[in-house]
Scaffold this motif. Structure first.
Motif, PDB file in Angstrom:
ATOM      1  N   TRP A  63       0.850  -1.188   0.000  1.00  0.00           N
ATOM      2  CA  TRP A  63       0.000   0.000   0.000  1.00  0.00           C
ATOM      3  C   TRP A  63       0.885   1.238   0.000  1.00  0.00           C
ATOM      4  O   TRP A  63       1.846   1.304   0.769  1.00  0.00           O
ATOM      5  CB  TRP A  63      -0.895   0.015   1.247  1.00  0.00           C
ATOM      6  N   GLY A  64       0.556   2.205  -0.853  1.00  0.00           N
ATOM      7  CA  GLY A  64       1.320   3.450  -0.890  1.00  0.00           C
ATOM      8  C   GLY A  64       0.397   4.609  -0.570  1.00  0.00           C
ATOM      9  O   GLY A  64      -0.756   4.625  -0.996  1.00  0.00           O
ATOM     10  N   GLY A  65       0.892   5.584   0.167  1.00  0.00           N
ATOM     11  CA  GLY A  65       0.064   6.745   0.484  1.00  0.00           C
ATOM     12  C   GLY A  65       0.672   7.544   1.612  1.00  0.00           C
ATOM     13  O   GLY A  65       1.888   7.527   1.819  1.00  0.00           O
ATOM     14  N   VAL A  66      -0.190   8.225   2.347  1.00  0.00           N
ATOM     15  CA  VAL A  66       0.241   9.158   3.390  1.00  0.00           C
ATOM     16  C   VAL A  66      -0.169   8.591   4.748  1.00  0.00           C
ATOM     17  O   VAL A  66      -1.258   8.023   4.872  1.00  0.00           O
ATOM     18  CB  VAL A  66      -0.501  10.508   3.206  1.00  0.00           C
ATOM     19  N   ARG A  67       0.700   8.772   5.731  1.00  0.00           N
ATOM     20  CA  ARG A  67       0.285   8.379   7.079  1.00  0.00           C
ATOM     21  C   ARG A  67      -0.957   9.163   7.480  1.00  0.00           C
ATOM     22  O   ARG A  67      -0.985  10.392   7.304  1.00  0.00           O
ATOM     23  CB  ARG A  67       1.372   8.735   8.101  1.00  0.00           C
ATOM     24  N   LEU A  68      -1.931   8.478   8.050  1.00  0.00           N
ATOM     25  CA  LEU A  68      -3.150   9.175   8.486  1.00  0.00           C
ATOM     26  C   LEU A  68      -2.789  10.284   9.481  1.00  0.00           C
ATOM     27  O   LEU A  68      -3.382  11.369   9.461  1.00  0.00           O
ATOM     28  CB  LEU A  68      -4.139   8.161   9.097  1.00  0.00           C
ATOM     29  N   SER A  69      -1.801  10.052  10.323  1.00  0.00           N
ATOM     30  CA  SER A  69      -1.435  11.063  11.323  1.00  0.00           C
ATOM     31  C   SER A  69      -0.981  12.367  10.659  1.00  0.00           C
ATOM     32  O   SER A  69      -1.276  13.457  11.155  1.00  0.00           O
ATOM     33  CB  SER A  69      -0.358  10.534  12.271  1.00  0.00           C
ATOM     34  N   ARG A  70      -0.284  12.263   9.538  1.00  0.00           N
ATOM     35  CA  ARG A  70       0.165  13.487   8.839  1.00  0.00           C
ATOM     36  C   ARG A  70      -1.018  14.289   8.325  1.00  0.00           C
ATOM     37  O   ARG A  70      -1.023  15.509   8.364  1.00  0.00           O
ATOM     38  CB  ARG A  70       1.027  13.128   7.634  1.00  0.00           C
ATOM     39  N   VAL A  71      -2.014  13.563   7.830  1.00  0.00           N
ATOM     40  CA  VAL A  71      -3.192  14.229   7.282  1.00  0.00           C
ATOM     41  C   VAL A  71      -3.963  14.917   8.426  1.00  0.00           C
ATOM     42  O   VAL A  71      -4.431  16.045   8.276  1.00  0.00           O
ATOM     43  CB  VAL A  71      -4.075  13.195   6.535  1.00  0.00           C
ATOM     44  N   LEU A  72      -4.041  14.239   9.573  1.00  0.00           N
ATOM     45  CA  LEU A  72      -4.733  14.841  10.721  1.00  0.00           C
ATOM     46  C   LEU A  72      -3.974  16.070  11.208  1.00  0.00           C
ATOM     47  O   LEU A  72      -4.584  17.070  11.623  1.00  0.00           O
ATOM     48  CB  LEU A  72      -4.880  13.814  11.848  1.00  0.00           C
ATOM     49  N   ASP A  73      -2.658  16.024  11.123  1.00  0.00           N
ATOM     50  CA  ASP A  73      -1.854  17.164  11.560  1.00  0.00           C
ATOM     51  C   ASP A  73      -2.103  18.395  10.701  1.00  0.00           C
ATOM     52  O   ASP A  73      -2.001  19.524  11.183  1.00  0.00           O
ATOM     53  CB  ASP A  73      -0.360  16.812  11.555  1.00  0.00           C
ATOM     54  N   VAL A  74      -2.441  18.191   9.434  1.00  0.00           N
ATOM     55  CA  VAL A  74      -2.728  19.336   8.560  1.00  0.00           C
ATOM     56  C   VAL A  74      -3.910  20.132   9.142  1.00  0.00           C
ATOM     57  O   VAL A  74      -3.965  21.357   9.032  1.00  0.00           O
ATOM     58  CB  VAL A  74      -3.044  18.863   7.120  1.00  0.00           C
ATOM     59  N   ALA A  75      -4.844  19.412   9.776  1.00  0.00           N
ATOM     60  CA  ALA A  75      -6.017  20.093  10.354  1.00  0.00           C
ATOM     61  C   ALA A  75      -5.754  20.517  11.803  1.00  0.00           C
ATOM     62  O   ALA A  75      -6.616  21.137  12.433  1.00  0.00           O
ATOM     63  CB  ALA A  75      -7.239  19.164  10.291  1.00  0.00           C
ATOM     64  N   GLY A  76      -4.599  20.190  12.338  1.00  0.00           N
ATOM     65  CA  GLY A  76      -4.267  20.556  13.723  1.00  0.00           C
ATOM     66  C   GLY A  76      -4.932  19.617  14.716  1.00  0.00           C
ATOM     67  O   GLY A  76      -5.897  19.985  15.403  1.00  0.00           O
ATOM     68  N   LEU A  77      -4.424  18.392  14.802  1.00  0.00           N
ATOM     69  CA  LEU A  77      -4.996  17.399  15.731  1.00  0.00           C
ATOM     70  C   LEU A  77      -4.780  17.893  17.163  1.00  0.00           C
ATOM     71  O   LEU A  77      -3.653  18.199  17.559  1.00  0.00           O
ATOM     72  CB  LEU A  77      -4.291  16.054  15.517  1.00  0.00           C
ATOM     73  N   LYS A  78      -5.879  17.982  17.932  1.00  0.00           N
ATOM     74  CA  LYS A  78      -5.759  18.483  19.313  1.00  0.00           C
ATOM     75  C   LYS A  78      -5.301  17.367  20.250  1.00  0.00           C
ATOM     76  O   LYS A  78      -5.679  16.213  20.062  1.00  0.00           O
ATOM     77  CB  LYS A  78      -7.117  18.988  19.804  1.00  0.00           C
ATOM     78  N   PRO A  79      -4.560  17.719  21.311  1.00  0.00           N
ATOM     79  CA  PRO A  79      -4.153  16.706  22.297  1.00  0.00           C
ATOM     80  C   PRO A  79      -5.361  16.004  22.916  1.00  0.00           C
ATOM     81  O   PRO A  79      -5.280  14.840  23.297  1.00  0.00           O
ATOM     82  CB  PRO A  79      -3.390  17.505  23.355  1.00  0.00           C
ATOM     83  N   SER A  80      -6.501  16.715  22.979  1.00  0.00           N
ATOM     84  CA  SER A  80      -7.689  16.119  23.602  1.00  0.00           C
ATOM     85  C   SER A  80      -8.498  15.244  22.642  1.00  0.00           C
ATOM     86  O   SER A  80      -9.507  14.647  23.033  1.00  0.00           O
ATOM     87  CB  SER A  80      -8.592  17.241  24.126  1.00  0.00           C
ATOM     88  N   ALA A  81      -8.079  15.141  21.371  1.00  0.00           N
ATOM     89  CA  ALA A  81      -8.834  14.323  20.400  1.00  0.00           C
ATOM     90  C   ALA A  81      -8.821  12.876  20.857  1.00  0.00           C
ATOM     91  O   ALA A  81      -7.810  12.364  21.320  1.00  0.00           O
ATOM     92  CB  ALA A  81      -8.218  14.454  19.011  1.00  0.00           C
ATOM     93  N   ARG A  82      -9.977  12.212  20.706  1.00  0.00           N
ATOM     94  CA  ARG A  82     -10.113  10.858  21.222  1.00  0.00           C
ATOM     95  C   ARG A  82     -10.364   9.826  20.119  1.00  0.00           C
ATOM     96  O   ARG A  82      -9.694   8.819  20.049  1.00  0.00           O
ATOM     97  CB  ARG A  82     -11.293  10.887  22.211  1.00  0.00           C
ATOM     98  N   ASP A  83     -11.336  10.104  19.251  1.00  0.00           N
ATOM     99  CA  ASP A  83     -11.701   9.150  18.207  1.00  0.00           C
ATOM    100  C   ASP A  83     -11.635   9.808  16.824  1.00  0.00           C
ATOM    101  O   ASP A  83     -11.926  11.004  16.678  1.00  0.00           O
ATOM    102  CB  ASP A  83     -13.126   8.620  18.432  1.00  0.00           C
TER     103      ASP A  83
END
Ligand SMILES: Nc1nc2c(c(=O)[nH]1)N[C@H]1C(S)=C(S)[C@@H](COP(=O)(O)O)O[C@H]1N2
Ligand SMILES: [Mo]
Length: 337
Positions: free
Chosen positions: A94-114
């Protein structure tokens, strides 16, 4: 997959859709990331995703219902859901982008849970991932399968690959991702893809135990049931285990368990090929295989009941009928062995 090499070609990879494959125009397609778990809403185009750092990983995807028909037979029950034998698994790069990188673009908050990726199919198939799984280094938003853009049936333009988890977590045709500071629920982690029945802990508001990781399993690369001529055969198969790798495989045709030979590569969270030589005598047989992984988990003979027939990881007796070989009007029978 017999003789096909290590990876499953995209066009032979099993397809499991809850509804039909949507037609998506990639030029109009945008991935929306939103919810109280991110700083701001973002919309990403296909090119935006292609411009983020790309990675490739080799991983299995397996349906939680793989083996259901063997499960049903062992329990003497009929189940309505898809009667898979053991073919609802494949391994791809599988080739692509880490999901975490994509979430970081939107500014993943420390309090994010799901984190809930939502498909663009008409049922909007979706399933929440806990933050830890969503941000694991090998959880991908995949754009490519075996070096080519995803086929429509496998989630074009982009799908999640949640390594080691039942493949329902690997949402296809992702159109949006909701990130929440609260627990998110969907029908696919409450009504279905939950182990329900006696003995399951209730860790979900609708009862039962939510399915995450896959189990240790093994299967022969033979039709079910199979027919073979009498004589010596090199029998091959594959064994796999959620996030682990396989330590050993054994086989038996009713006699003592014997070791099969493992064929490299043997990658974790993917599978290993194995083979053994079987002297097939005329008659009806059941050939069994069992595997153990690097965590010490071993396939047993039986699993307990769960209402929807998920995660069948016990030994599967593979029916094989062996025909006597006839030449010059003489049939070689069992007694001539
Ligand atoms: N959007 C969406 N994603 C989905 C599904 C679906 O029906 N819709 N099916 C899930 C299930 S149950 C499985 S087993 C895998 C199958 O992936 P595949 O068809 O690429 O093998 O996709 C998962 N992702
Ligand atoms: Mo599935």
């Amino acid at each position: 997959m017999k003789g096909r090499g290590y990876l499953t070609p995209a066009e032979l990879f099993f397809v499991r859709n809850h509804t039909s494959t949507p037609a998506i125009d990639v030029d109009d397609w945008r991935l929306r990331i939103h919810g109280d778990g991110v700083d701001h809403d973002v919309f990403l185009s296909y090119d935006d995703l292609r411009r983020l750092p790309q990675e490739t990983i080799v991983r299995a995807l397996e349906c939680a219902g793989n083996g259901r028909s063997v499960f049903a037979d062992q329990h003497g029950e009929e189940l309505d859901e898809t009667p898979w034998k053991l073919g609802a698994i494949g391994v791809a790069e599988w080739g692509g982008v880490r999901l975490s990188r994509v979430l970081d673009v939107a500014g993943l908050k420390p309090s994010a849970r799901d984190v809930m990726p939502v498909g663009l199919d008409d049922l909007e198939v979706r399933r929440p991932l806990p933050r830890a799984k969503a941000t694991a280094p090998d959880t991908l938003l995949a754009l490519d399968m075996n070096g080519e853009p995803l086929l429509a049936d496998h989630g074009f333009p982009c799908r999640v690959v949640a390594s080691g988890w039942a493949a329902v977590a690997s949402i296809k045709w992702v159109g949006s991702i909701e990130v929440s500071c609260r627990t998110l629920l969907s029908p696919w982690n409450t009504d279905t893809y939950v182990l329900k029945g006696p003995g399951f802990e209730d860790d979900n508001p609708h009862g039962g135990s939510v399915i995450t990781m896959q189990k240790v399993k093994s299967a022969l690369e033979l039709p079910w049931p199979a027919r073979l001529p009498q004589g010596e055969h090199v029998v091959s198969g594959r064994a796999w285990s959620g996030e682990g790798s396989i330590a050993w495989v054994e086989w038996s045709d009713g006699g003592p368990w014997q070791r099969a030979t493992l064929i490299e590569p043997n990658l974790p969270a993917a599978w290993v090929r194995f083979q053994f030589v079987w002297r097939a005598r005329a008659g009806e047989h059941e050939v069994r295989t069992r595997a153990g992984d690097d965590s010490g988990a071993v396939q047993g003979d039986h699993i307990g009941w769960n209402e929807l027939g998920y995660l069948y990881d016990a030994v599967a007796p593979h029916p094989i009928s062996v025909e006597a070989v006839c030449g010059g009007g003489v049939c070689v029978s069992q007694s001539r062995e």
